[in-house]
Design an enzyme around this catalytic site. Structure first.
Site, PDB file in Angstrom:
ATOM      1  N   CYS A  71      -3.047   1.232   1.304  1.00  0.00           N
ATOM      2  CA  CYS A  71      -2.122   0.172   0.874  1.00  0.00           C
ATOM      3  C   CYS A  71      -1.397   0.569  -0.413  1.00  0.00           C
ATOM      4  O   CYS A  71      -2.017   0.795  -1.451  1.00  0.00           O
ATOM      5  CB  CYS A  71      -2.894  -1.134   0.682  1.00  0.00           C
ATOM      6  SG  CYS A  71      -2.050  -2.381  -0.307  1.00  0.00           S
ATOM      7  N   GLY A  72      -0.075   0.641  -0.362  1.00  0.00           N
ATOM      8  CA  GLY A  72       0.716   1.019  -1.525  1.00  0.00           C
ATOM      9  C   GLY A  72       0.573   0.047  -2.677  1.00  0.00           C
ATOM     10  O   GLY A  72       0.539   0.443  -3.846  1.00  0.00           O
ATOM     11  N   HIS A  73       0.501  -1.250  -2.357  1.00  0.00           N
ATOM     12  CA  HIS A  73       0.347  -2.251  -3.410  1.00  0.00           C
ATOM     13  C   HIS A  73      -1.004  -2.092  -4.118  1.00  0.00           C
ATOM     14  O   HIS A  73      -1.097  -2.262  -5.334  1.00  0.00           O
ATOM     15  CB  HIS A  73       0.468  -3.659  -2.814  1.00  0.00           C
ATOM     16  CG  HIS A  73       1.754  -3.896  -2.095  1.00  0.00           C
ATOM     17  ND1 HIS A  73       2.970  -3.764  -2.710  1.00  0.00           N
ATOM     18  CD2 HIS A  73       2.013  -4.247  -0.805  1.00  0.00           C
ATOM     19  CE1 HIS A  73       3.930  -4.027  -1.831  1.00  0.00           C
ATOM     20  NE2 HIS A  73       3.376  -4.319  -0.679  1.00  0.00           N
ATOM     21  N   CYS A  74      -2.037  -1.765  -3.353  1.00  0.00           N
ATOM     22  CA  CYS A  74      -3.360  -1.543  -3.946  1.00  0.00           C
ATOM     23  C   CYS A  74      -3.344  -0.325  -4.851  1.00  0.00           C
ATOM     24  O   CYS A  74      -3.940  -0.328  -5.935  1.00  0.00           O
ATOM     25  CB  CYS A  74      -4.414  -1.355  -2.848  1.00  0.00           C
ATOM     26  SG  CYS A  74      -4.500  -2.702  -1.651  1.00  0.00           S
TER      27      CYS A  74
END
Length: 528
Positions: A71-74
């Site tokens: 996950c890029g946001h993570c």
């Protein structure tokens, strides 16, 4: 504005030996996982189903991030989360941070209903059944403040005039709740607000002398500020009591300056206040004549407080990045625009007039529905209809999409959207497949340069199918974005058999979308 990116290196020489090493390592990993020992990574506890209960029992206040490695946001949150953990550790806080790989710990993900990444939940006093959803900012300071409000008193008790005066004068913005009974229901709800609105310092007062000094006779929340009117009072209605959501929104609105300048420091305030309309003055701050236009703009602002937020954008400064969202260049300044935030509709005067009277009249006409939105449209490329994928713009959209003899499949995209970029090749291949079809048209429209009155786009990419025939029908496509599934959808007249549910922990999938944002930000979570 709406205005608002392991491999195992074989070292041994034979397949049998490699296999033996692999088995041993797998056994060691399994034994490690079965342990309830608590380990850390960058100051953050690493949890799994075998040590989760121990962590809850040992840490009074535990904020757990459920994440996915892909996950890029993570990935973007990870440094801030680790920094927050260090900050809390340095101040000997009772609050600790932890993380769970929800794609590997599926039992925990299921238990806590994890449907998107990252999801943050607060566990207090070992309570496993009722964790609290995290509602703060996704940066180190925001996380620390949010946890501090839950680790200690959310409001400072002001016992006399000296402590009250010192508290009020200490910062530019301060909230003080004056209550005749700090054990009463209104005061308890005030504490709830204080726990959530972590960017403002909160105090409480009960002493009669403080009521007198500040000219109060009933329970009142006072917002003290070193700008604009200096103080705003919100008396508690004895019949209705104190409404948490209402007070929270009032504080957000009134803690903003009457006229906000759009900067890196203020952008989060501007958008988190969730004021339904933004009135924007675009000017060049290097021009003294344009700076004078702020007088009339400010004079009109008070009339619409809470309904319309007045914002000044410097077209040669930080605000330059948002100009494409409005189809503008610095040369267009000075000019005015009003934005309806729920759908990004933009409104402009027939001819800019900067007097307070003209601005008030224009805004009221927009609010009353008397002004039509201003819709941007790019010019169509000369060969727009010769390409396998037809290139639509605002001024050609209606005639193509609602052609009653054609079934038209349109991709609404943003050039900066990573999900759009990922599916670009598939869309081109789809265009090639149907370029000679008698009644199927594959098309695309850049929604950052073109706006439509008949279609509202809330995320990128959005795919809509416009079937042939009367009635101006529209079907949103929400399935997998690959050529074969697209084709199946088209060959079945705009329908698909029901898809099986997605598997938790799958990689970032091909149905993700990004929210439109002129600021270059994206959604803070990935859906499963």
């Amino acid at each position: 504005l709406v205005l608002s990116l392991a491999w195992l290196g074989p070292t041994l020489g034979g397949e049998e030996e490699d296999g033996e090493v692999m088995v041993k390592e797998e056994e060691e990993e399994e034994n490690e996982v079965l342990s309830d020992e608590l380990e850390e990574e960058d100051g953050v506890l690493v949890l799994h189903e075998h040590n989760f209960a121990r962590a809850l029992s040992e840490y009074h206040l535990l904020l757990v991030e459920f994440y996915a490695p892909w996950c890029g946001h993570c990935q973007r949150l990870a440094p801030a989360f680790a920094q927050a953990a260090t900050m809390l550790r340095n101040e000997s806080s009772l609050a600790w941070l932890a993380k769970v790989d929800a794609t590997a710990q599926t039992a925990l993900a299921s238990e806590f209903g994890i449907t998107s990444y990252p999801t943050l939940k607060l566990f207090r006093d070992g309570n496993r059944t009722h964790p609290l959803a995290y509602t703060g900012r996704m940066d180190a300071e925001g996380i620390v403040r949010w946890m501090q409000r839950r680790a200690g008193p959310s409001a400072t008790l002001l016992q006399d005039t000296d402590t009250a005066a010192a508290f009020v004068s200490a910062q530019d913005l301060v909230v003080v709740g004056f209550f005749k009974d700090l054990g009463g229901e209104a005061a308890q709800r005030f504490y709830e607000v204080a726990r959530e609105v972590v960017d403002l310092p909160f105090g409480v007062a009960e002493a009669a002398e403080l009521f007198k000094v500040y000219g109060l006779s009933v329970d009142t929340i006072c917002l003290f500020k070193k700008f604009d009117e200096g103080r705003t009072d919100f008396p508690v209605d004895p019949a209705r009591g104190l409404d948490v959501a209402e007070l929270t929104q009032l504080l957000k609105v009134h803690s903003l300056k009457l006229v906000m300048e759009f900067t890196n420091e203020t952008s989060n305030q501007i958008f988190s206040a969730k004021i339904p309309h933004h009135m924007i003055l675009f000017l060049n701050k290097s021009s003294s004549a344009q700076l004078e236009l702020q007088d009339g703009f400010r004079a009109a602002a008070g009339t619409f407080r809470g309904e319309v937020l007045f914002v000044v954008v410097d077209v040669t400064g930080y605000g330059a990045d948002v100009l494409p969202f409005f189809g503008m260049t610095p040369a267009d300044a000075p000019t005015l625009r009003l934005v309806k935030m729920e759908n990004n509709r933009k409104y402009q005067m027939d001819q800019d007039s900067f007097s307070d009277t003209a601005i008030r009249t224009f805004i009221q006409d927009v609010l009353d529905g008397k002004v039509k939105p201003h819709l941007m449209s790019a010019e169509p490329p000369e060969d727009w209809d010769k390409r396998p994928v037809k290139v639509l713009v605002g001024k050609t959209f209606e005639q193509v999409a609602f052609d009653e003899t054609k079934n038209v499949f349109v991709k609404f995209y943003a050039p900066w959207c990573s999900h759009c970029q990922a599916m670009a090749a598939a869309w081109e291949e789809l265009g090639e497949r149907y370029k000679d079809h008698e009644n199927i048209v594959i098309a695309e429209l850049d929604s950052t340069a073109n706006e439509l009155e008949s279609v509202t786009i809330n995320g990128f990419p959005t795919l809509h199918y416009f079937p042939a025939g009367p009635g101006r029908k529209m079907v949103e496509y929400k399935s997998t974005r690959d050529v074969e599934t697209f084709s199946k959808f088209l060959e079945n007249g705009g329908t698909l058999p029901e898809e099986p549910p997605s598997v938790p922990g799958a990689p970032e999938n091909s149905t993700g979308r990004e929210e439109p944002s002129p600021l270059g930000t994206d959604e803070s979570r990935d859906e499963l």
